[in-house]
Design a protein around this motif. Structure first.
Motif, PDB file in Angstrom:
ATOM      1  N   PRO A 413     -21.408   8.833 -18.100  1.00 33.10           N
ATOM      2  CA  PRO A 413     -22.051   9.033 -17.040  1.00 33.10           C
ATOM      3  C   PRO A 413     -22.105   7.822 -16.163  1.00 33.10           C
ATOM      4  N   SER A 414     -22.617   6.737 -17.103  1.00 28.88           N
ATOM      5  CA  SER A 414     -22.991   5.333 -16.204  1.00 28.88           C
ATOM      6  C   SER A 414     -21.872   4.778 -15.376  1.00 28.88           C
ATOM      7  N   LEU A 415     -20.417   5.247 -15.770  1.00 22.86           N
ATOM      8  CA  LEU A 415     -19.593   4.897 -15.228  1.00 22.86           C
ATOM      9  C   LEU A 415     -19.097   5.533 -14.080  1.00 22.86           C
ATOM     10  N   ALA A 416     -19.552   6.627 -13.908  1.00 23.23           N
ATOM     11  CA  ALA A 416     -19.118   7.567 -12.996  1.00 23.23           C
ATOM     12  C   ALA A 416     -18.885   6.931 -11.367  1.00 23.23           C
ATOM     13  N   LYS A 417     -19.853   6.227 -10.867  1.00 24.09           N
ATOM     14  CA  LYS A 417     -19.688   5.771  -9.544  1.00 24.09           C
ATOM     15  C   LYS A 417     -18.444   4.754  -9.708  1.00 24.09           C
ATOM     16  N   ASN A 418     -18.354   3.909 -10.544  1.00 23.90           N
ATOM     17  CA  ASN A 418     -17.262   2.972 -10.497  1.00 23.90           C
ATOM     18  C   ASN A 418     -15.797   3.733 -10.848  1.00 23.90           C
ATOM     19  N   ALA A 419     -15.838   4.656 -11.854  1.00 26.05           N
ATOM     20  CA  ALA A 419     -14.775   5.523 -11.938  1.00 26.05           C
ATOM     21  C   ALA A 419     -14.103   6.161 -10.946  1.00 26.05           C
ATOM     22  N   ALA A 421     -14.762   5.694  -7.818  1.00 22.10           N
ATOM     23  CA  ALA A 421     -14.241   4.849  -6.749  1.00 22.10           C
ATOM     24  C   ALA A 421     -12.751   4.226  -7.093  1.00 22.10           C
ATOM     25  N   THR A 422     -12.731   3.963  -8.448  1.00 26.48           N
ATOM     26  CA  THR A 422     -11.350   3.421  -8.789  1.00 26.48           C
ATOM     27  C   THR A 422     -10.418   4.546  -8.694  1.00 26.48           C
ATOM     28  N   ALA A 423     -10.676   5.768  -9.011  1.00 29.05           N
ATOM     29  CA  ALA A 423      -9.814   6.997  -8.985  1.00 29.05           C
ATOM     30  C   ALA A 423      -9.264   7.168  -7.564  1.00 29.05           C
ATOM     31  N   ALA A 424     -10.294   6.925  -6.760  1.00 29.43           N
ATOM     32  CA  ALA A 424     -10.064   7.369  -5.027  1.00 29.43           C
ATOM     33  C   ALA A 424      -8.910   6.265  -4.617  1.00 29.43           C
ATOM     34  N   ALA A 425      -9.194   4.914  -5.124  1.00 21.57           N
ATOM     35  CA  ALA A 425      -8.223   3.747  -4.676  1.00 21.57           C
ATOM     36  C   ALA A 425      -6.658   4.045  -5.471  1.00 21.57           C
ATOM     37  N   TYR A 426      -6.697   4.537  -6.712  1.00 22.67           N
ATOM     38  CA  TYR A 426      -5.443   4.927  -7.150  1.00 22.67           C
ATOM     39  C   TYR A 426      -4.828   6.193  -6.072  1.00 22.67           C
ATOM     40  N   ARG A 427      -5.558   7.222  -5.795  1.00 24.31           N
ATOM     41  CA  ARG A 427      -4.881   8.303  -5.209  1.00 24.31           C
ATOM     42  C   ARG A 427      -4.347   7.771  -3.679  1.00 24.31           C
ATOM     43  N   GLY A 428      -5.174   6.656  -3.326  1.00 23.27           N
ATOM     44  CA  GLY A 428      -4.769   6.266  -2.046  1.00 23.27           C
ATOM     45  C   GLY A 428      -3.277   5.541  -2.144  1.00 23.27           C
ATOM     46  N   LYS A 429      -2.713   5.462  -3.209  1.00 20.63           N
ATOM     47  CA  LYS A 429      -1.699   4.706  -3.244  1.00 20.63           C
ATOM     48  C   LYS A 429      -0.566   5.739  -3.860  1.00 20.63           C
ATOM     49  N   ALA A 430      -0.790   6.903  -4.255  1.00 21.50           N
ATOM     50  CA  ALA A 430      -0.002   8.021  -4.640  1.00 21.50           C
ATOM     51  C   ALA A 430       0.721   8.624  -3.515  1.00 21.50           C
ATOM     52  N   PRO A 431       1.897   9.218  -3.385  1.00 21.33           N
ATOM     53  CA  PRO A 431       2.398  10.051  -2.305  1.00 21.33           C
ATOM     54  C   PRO A 431       1.337  10.640  -1.584  1.00 21.33           C
ATOM     55  N   ASP A 432       1.746  10.521  -0.125  1.00 24.36           N
ATOM     56  CA  ASP A 432       0.967  11.408   0.786  1.00 24.36           C
ATOM     57  C   ASP A 432       1.530  12.488   1.043  1.00 24.36           C
ATOM     58  N   LYS A 433       0.888  13.380   1.896  1.00 26.92           N
ATOM     59  CA  LYS A 433       1.149  14.809   2.107  1.00 26.92           C
ATOM     60  C   LYS A 433       2.724  14.816   2.761  1.00 26.92           C
ATOM     61  N   SER A 434       3.134  13.894   3.644  1.00 30.38           N
ATOM     62  CA  SER A 434       4.126  13.883   4.194  1.00 30.38           C
ATOM     63  C   SER A 434       5.405  13.488   3.172  1.00 30.38           C
ATOM     64  N   MET A 435       5.159  12.486   2.114  1.00 27.92           N
ATOM     65  CA  MET A 435       6.003  12.351   1.054  1.00 27.92           C
ATOM     66  C   MET A 435       6.298  13.498   0.320  1.00 27.92           C
ATOM     67  N   ILE A 436       5.175  14.287  -0.217  1.00 29.21           N
ATOM     68  CA  ILE A 436       5.303  15.575  -0.865  1.00 29.21           C
ATOM     69  C   ILE A 436       5.994  16.557  -0.334  1.00 29.21           C
ATOM     70  N   PHE A 437       5.823  16.605   0.991  1.00 33.04           N
ATOM     71  CA  PHE A 437       6.776  17.705   1.775  1.00 33.04           C
ATOM     72  C   PHE A 437       8.110  17.392   1.895  1.00 33.04           C
ATOM     73  N   ASN A 438       8.456  16.071   2.079  1.00 34.42           N
ATOM     74  CA  ASN A 438       9.940  15.582   2.445  1.00 34.42           C
ATOM     75  C   ASN A 438      10.544  15.797   1.055  1.00 34.42           C
ATOM     76  N   ALA A 439       9.854  15.299  -0.113  1.00 35.70           N
ATOM     77  CA  ALA A 439      10.585  15.555  -1.407  1.00 35.70           C
ATOM     78  C   ALA A 439      10.494  16.818  -1.793  1.00 35.70           C
ATOM     79  N   ASN A 440       9.847  17.565  -1.228  1.00 38.85           N
ATOM     80  CA  ASN A 440       9.831  18.988  -1.873  1.00 38.85           C
ATOM     81  C   ASN A 440       9.215  19.201  -3.137  1.00 38.85           C
ATOM     82  N   MET A 441       8.060  18.436  -3.419  1.00 41.50           N
ATOM     83  CA  MET A 441       7.735  18.245  -4.957  1.00 41.50           C
ATOM     84  C   MET A 441       6.263  19.116  -5.092  1.00 41.50           C
ATOM     85  N   GLY A 442       5.322  19.622  -3.979  1.00 41.13           N
ATOM     86  CA  GLY A 442       4.311  20.177  -4.107  1.00 41.13           C
ATOM     87  C   GLY A 442       4.359  21.007  -5.339  1.00 41.13           C
TER      88      GLY A 442
END
Length: 461
Positions: A413-419, A421-442
């Motif tokens: 739990p003491s790592l939750a805030k950092n963890a 925030a880190t997870a959110a940063a990684y998700r920001g680099k993952a394929p966005d909705k348009s990429m998922i739609f265009n690749a038909n990967m949902g």
């Protein structure tokens, strides 16, 4: 007919909530009737209508049903919200008396430690008594039955009171340090239990299997509670603040060294605390480690010698000492620390597969070591460009990194805030909705190659 229905209703309540070694036939009809009137009113929060029957049950039928205490606690807490001044103190005392009565008549349904901690929390929340008396109440609860206490708020409140008492010169600093370790360990332990339950549901979802309504509700509950553990875990670190830094620790243990230098337990604890706060460059740490190895050559002393060798840049000696520590250690948490240090050396040398294996060995020994998940997540993220055969698949690695980082905050739990925030940063680099739609990967699964050798499910659009 009405009497029969009332009796039937009360009997159902009795079967649902249990009784104190008595059955429905041993409860008088008058108690059953009064109980049904009470529950009918209390269920809809009509506490004024419920009050007369509540008072009669408390006095004349305390063993009627657990429902008396479940709904009665809500009634008294509603009173507490409206009370002020001396009236509030009186309601607090009445509520605590009522919780004690519950344990008296329904001990099997009322874990003693949890019940006592709830009482201590009520005293704290309503500022009844001194901080010392509140702290003593929490200590009594943990002494009774610590396993039954799972509230992150209560675990943290006890520690906060200890810090406040130290600042008021009513508690020694050493007690605060000892309780800090205990508090973080307890928060991690309880959070890990929730994480295991949540992970089973997440694994089911990731496998494309829909959750039932009950499972979805449980998932939301686990997530909410884990968020609270993260908040209180961070608050524990914040409350500790500068008290736990090297500037305070080194003078504290320097002062007691001569008196305790032949006390193995004291030397072990002092060295462990300095190592935990990375005060390993100090002359005191080297002195403690040498003395510990002289008094009691062990896994612990080997671990500390490994730290010193690592500081000097002697990688071969450091790895040798850490492996000795693993081979000699019987305490899983300590063994996990040695695996972690070996994993760190492998990670820094670029041996990611080996490092992940060692981090996982550390987690097998201590499932609450969330920093291992953060390190694994970072290795996944840094390998994204090398572990996919298309732009989409390369960026999909960031979902795996995000999921892994998120888990770090759940188990520690003491790592939750950092963890988070880190997870959110990684998700920001993952394929966005348009990429998922265009690749038909949902909703589909991406297999990830190279050293990662795993897969991740693409979010549904």
């Amino acid at each position: 007919m009405k009497t029969k229905l009332t009796t039937l209703f009360a009997a159902i309540v009795l079967m649902m909530t249990g009784t104190a070694n008595v059955n429905a036939q041993q409860i008088s009809e008058e108690c059953i009737t009064t109980g049904s009137i009470f529950v009918e009113a209390a269920k809809v929060k009509n506490y004024e209508a419920a009050r007369p029957s509540f008072e009669k049950l408390r006095k004349d039928c305390p063993n009627w049903s657990l429902a008396l205490y479940q709904y009665g606690e809500r009634l008294l807490k509603a009173d507490l919200k409206k009370a002020t001044g001396d009236q509030k103190t009186a309601v607090v005392q009445d509520l605590i008396s009522f919780l004690k009565q519950r344990e008296q008549y329904f001990p099997a349904k009322t874990p003693s430690g949890k019940n006592a901690a709830n009482q201590a929390q009520i005293l704290f929340d309503n500022k009844v008594g001194t901080k010392k008396s509140q702290y003593d109440a929490f200590n009594a609860a943990f002494a009774k039955d610590p396993e039954s206490i799972s509230s992150s708020k209560s675990i943290y409140t006890r520690f906060k009171l200890a810090v406040d008492l130290f600042k008021a010169n009513e508690l020694p600093l050493q007690d605060v340090f000892d309780l800090y370790d205990e508090t973080q360990e307890k928060l991690n332990k309880e959070a890990t239990k929730l994480d295991v339950k949540l992970q089973k549901l997440l694994d089911k979802e990731n496998a494309g299997q829909p959750l039932s309504a009950k499972e979805a509700k449980r998932k939301d509950g686990y997530t909410k509670n884990l968020k609270a553990f993260g908040t209180f875990g961070s608050s524990t670190d914040g409350t500790m603040g500068v008290l736990g830094n090297c500037e305070n620790l080194i003078p504290l243990y320097n002062k007691g060294y001569e008196e305790n230098k032949n006390d193995i337990a004291w030397i072990r604890k002092a060295a462990g605390r300095l190592a935990g706060k990375d005060c390993t460059d100090s002359e005191l740490f080297q002195k403690l480690v040498t003395q510990l190895h002289n008094l009691e050559p062990s896994a612990k002393s080997a671990q500390y010698l490994g730290i010193l060798a690592d500081k000097k840049g002697d990688n071969a000696a450091a790895q040798n000492y850490f492996q000795q520590a693993i081979d000699l250690e019987t305490d899983p948490k300590e063994k996990a620390k040695s695996y972690y240090r070996l994993a760190e050396k492998a990670r820094k040398s670029g041996s990611y597969g080996k490092a992940r294996g060692l981090y996982n060995k550390a987690l097998a020994e201590d499932p609450s070591m969330g920093r291992c998940y953060l390190k694994i997540a970072a290795m996944y993220a840094s390998s994204a460009n090398n572990c996919g055969d298309s732009v989409f698949n390369k960026r999909a690695v960031y979902w795996l990194a995000a999921n892994t980082a998120e888990r770090a905050g759940r188990v520690s739990p003491s790592l939750a805030k950092n963890a988070n925030a880190t997870a959110a940063a990684y998700r920001g680099k993952a394929p966005d909705k348009s990429m998922i739609f265009n690749a038909n990967m949902g909703g589909k699964t991406v297999s990830i190659g190279c050293w990662i050798g795993s897969s991740v499910r693409v979010p549904n659009l």
